[in-house]
Motif scaffolding. Structure first.
Motif, short mmCIF file in Angstrom:
data_model
loop_
_atom_site.label_atom_id
_atom_site.label_comp_id
_atom_site.label_asym_id
_atom_site.label_seq_id
_atom_site.Cartn_x
_atom_site.Cartn_y
_atom_site.Cartn_z
N GLU A 1 0.83 -1.21 0.00
CA GLU A 1 0.00 0.00 0.00
C GLU A 1 0.86 1.27 0.00
O GLU A 1 0.58 2.23 -0.73
N LYS A 2 1.96 1.23 0.80
CA LYS A 2 2.83 2.40 0.86
C LYS A 2 3.62 2.58 -0.43
O LYS A 2 3.90 3.72 -0.85
N TRP A 3 3.99 1.47 -1.07
CA TRP A 3 4.67 1.59 -2.36
C TRP A 3 3.74 2.22 -3.39
O TRP A 3 4.16 3.06 -4.20
N ILE A 4 2.47 1.80 -3.36
CA ILE A 4 1.49 2.41 -4.28
C ILE A 4 1.41 3.91 -4.02
O ILE A 4 1.42 4.73 -4.96
N LYS B 1 -1.49 12.62 -5.69
CA LYS B 1 -2.88 13.07 -5.81
C LYS B 1 -3.11 13.83 -7.11
O LYS B 1 -2.39 14.77 -7.44
N GLY B 2 -4.10 13.36 -7.85
CA GLY B 2 -4.44 14.01 -9.11
C GLY B 2 -3.50 13.68 -10.26
O GLY B 2 -3.63 14.24 -11.36
N GLY B 3 -2.55 12.77 -10.03
CA GLY B 3 -1.56 12.44 -11.06
C GLY B 3 -1.97 11.28 -11.95
O GLY B 3 -3.08 10.74 -11.87
N THR B 4 -1.02 10.88 -12.80
CA THR B 4 -1.30 9.83 -13.79
C THR B 4 -1.53 8.46 -13.14
O THR B 4 -2.42 7.72 -13.52
N THR B 5 -0.68 8.13 -12.15
CA THR B 5 -0.81 6.83 -11.50
C THR B 5 -2.13 6.73 -10.76
O THR B 5 -2.80 5.69 -10.80
N GLN B 6 -2.53 7.82 -10.08
CA GLN B 6 -3.80 7.79 -9.35
C GLN B 6 -4.97 7.61 -10.30
O GLN B 6 -5.96 6.95 -9.96
N ALA B 7 -4.85 8.15 -11.51
CA ALA B 7 -5.91 7.95 -12.51
C ALA B 7 -6.05 6.47 -12.86
O ALA B 7 -7.16 5.95 -13.00
N ALA B 8 -4.90 5.78 -12.98
CA ALA B 8 -4.93 4.35 -13.30
C ALA B 8 -5.49 3.56 -12.12
O ALA B 8 -6.32 2.66 -12.31
#
Length: 269
Positions: free
Chosen positions: A221-224, A230-237
């Motif tokens: 979870e912490k690696w994620i 927040k609001g970035g590309t990874t969070q969108a995925a």
């Protein structure tokens, strides 16, 4: 200590090669039997093994007998072996869905081990879960574990329920990883990357992520959280996967494999 491998298919040969390269067996103490003359002929130049085309001759002199045939063939193999076994021998099954009760009943042996390996054993990165009957001593358990460790890492589990559970996680698990990789590969190709570049991007992303996880005590979870801002590309995925319930679907898939392993055990009995 002489070790016999019955069945020189993919998994049997993988473990035979691992064990013969380990420090636990002297040269010439790994016996290999396969009913296929073509398989025996193909291995005839490999001086690491003592090859047998007669099961009786091999069984009589073995101390530990590994069996890696297809589950539906095991009953006939056990029937052929049984007259030549002695009560001190240990039988180790690498077969899916074949229970300890069935093995001991069919062979008459009291010392039996059931192991669940996985495909990365072929590159010495496998993980194998195993358990045994109560007649297998602690010393014998360590001996078996050392041999199984020759293709990767091993965990000892309390009972056969966990063998079926490990099937759902590690036994079938490489296919889940390949499935996810295939999806990412197709996405890369659709974005316009070449076949080669797509493979490099996907394979090394998995490899790097696994190394980060293995070399730290940080939770997944912490690696994620470290990758996703927040609001970035990874969070969108991640949001997309959460919206599509991917987490729950993966867990359900693992349980489906576990439940099928239980069913196979009942069918084989």
């Amino acid at each position: 200590m002489k070790v016999l491998m019955i069945g020189a298919g993919n998994m049997g040969l993988t473990f035979a090669e691992g064990m013969v390269s380990s420090p636990y067996l002297k040269d010439g103490y790994l016996l290999v039997y396969d009913k296929s003359k073509d398989v025996v002929d193909a291995l005839s130049d490999d001086k690491r093994f003592r090859l047998y085309d007669n099961l009786e001759d091999a069984v009589k002199i073995a101390h530990i007998i590994f069996i890696a045939v297809k589950p539906h063939h095991c009953e006939a193999v056990f029937e052929e072996m049984k007259p030549h076994l002695n009560e001190q021998q240990i039988i180790v099954s690498l077969m899916a869905g074949v229970t300890l009760d069935f093995i001991t009943s069919a062979t008459g042996l009291k010392k039996a081990v059931r192991a669940m390996p996985n495909l990365p054993a072929k590159v010495s990165k496998g993980v194998t879960a195993f358990t045994e009957t109560s007649e297998v001593s602690k010393i014998e358990q360590v001996m078996i574990r050392n041999l199984l460790d020759s293709t990767g890492v091993t965990i000892h589990v309390e009972n056969e329920t966990f063998i079926n559970k490990s099937t759902g996680i590690s036994g079938s698990g490489p296919a889940y990883v390949f499935y996810f990789m295939q999806s990412m590969l197709e996405a890369a190709l659709k974005m316009g990357f070449s076949d080669y570049d797509s493979k490099v991007l996907v394979a090394n992303t998995f490899k790097g992520a696994i190394e980060l996880f293995n070399q730290s005590d940080i939770s997944l979870e912490k690696w994620i959280d470290r990758v996703a801002s927040k609001g970035g590309t990874t969070q969108a995925a991640i949001d997309s996967m959460e919206d599509n319930n991917v987490n729950q679907l993966i867990k359900e898939a693992a349980y489906a494999a576990f439940e099928r392993a239980v069913e196979l055990g009942k069918e084989n009995e």
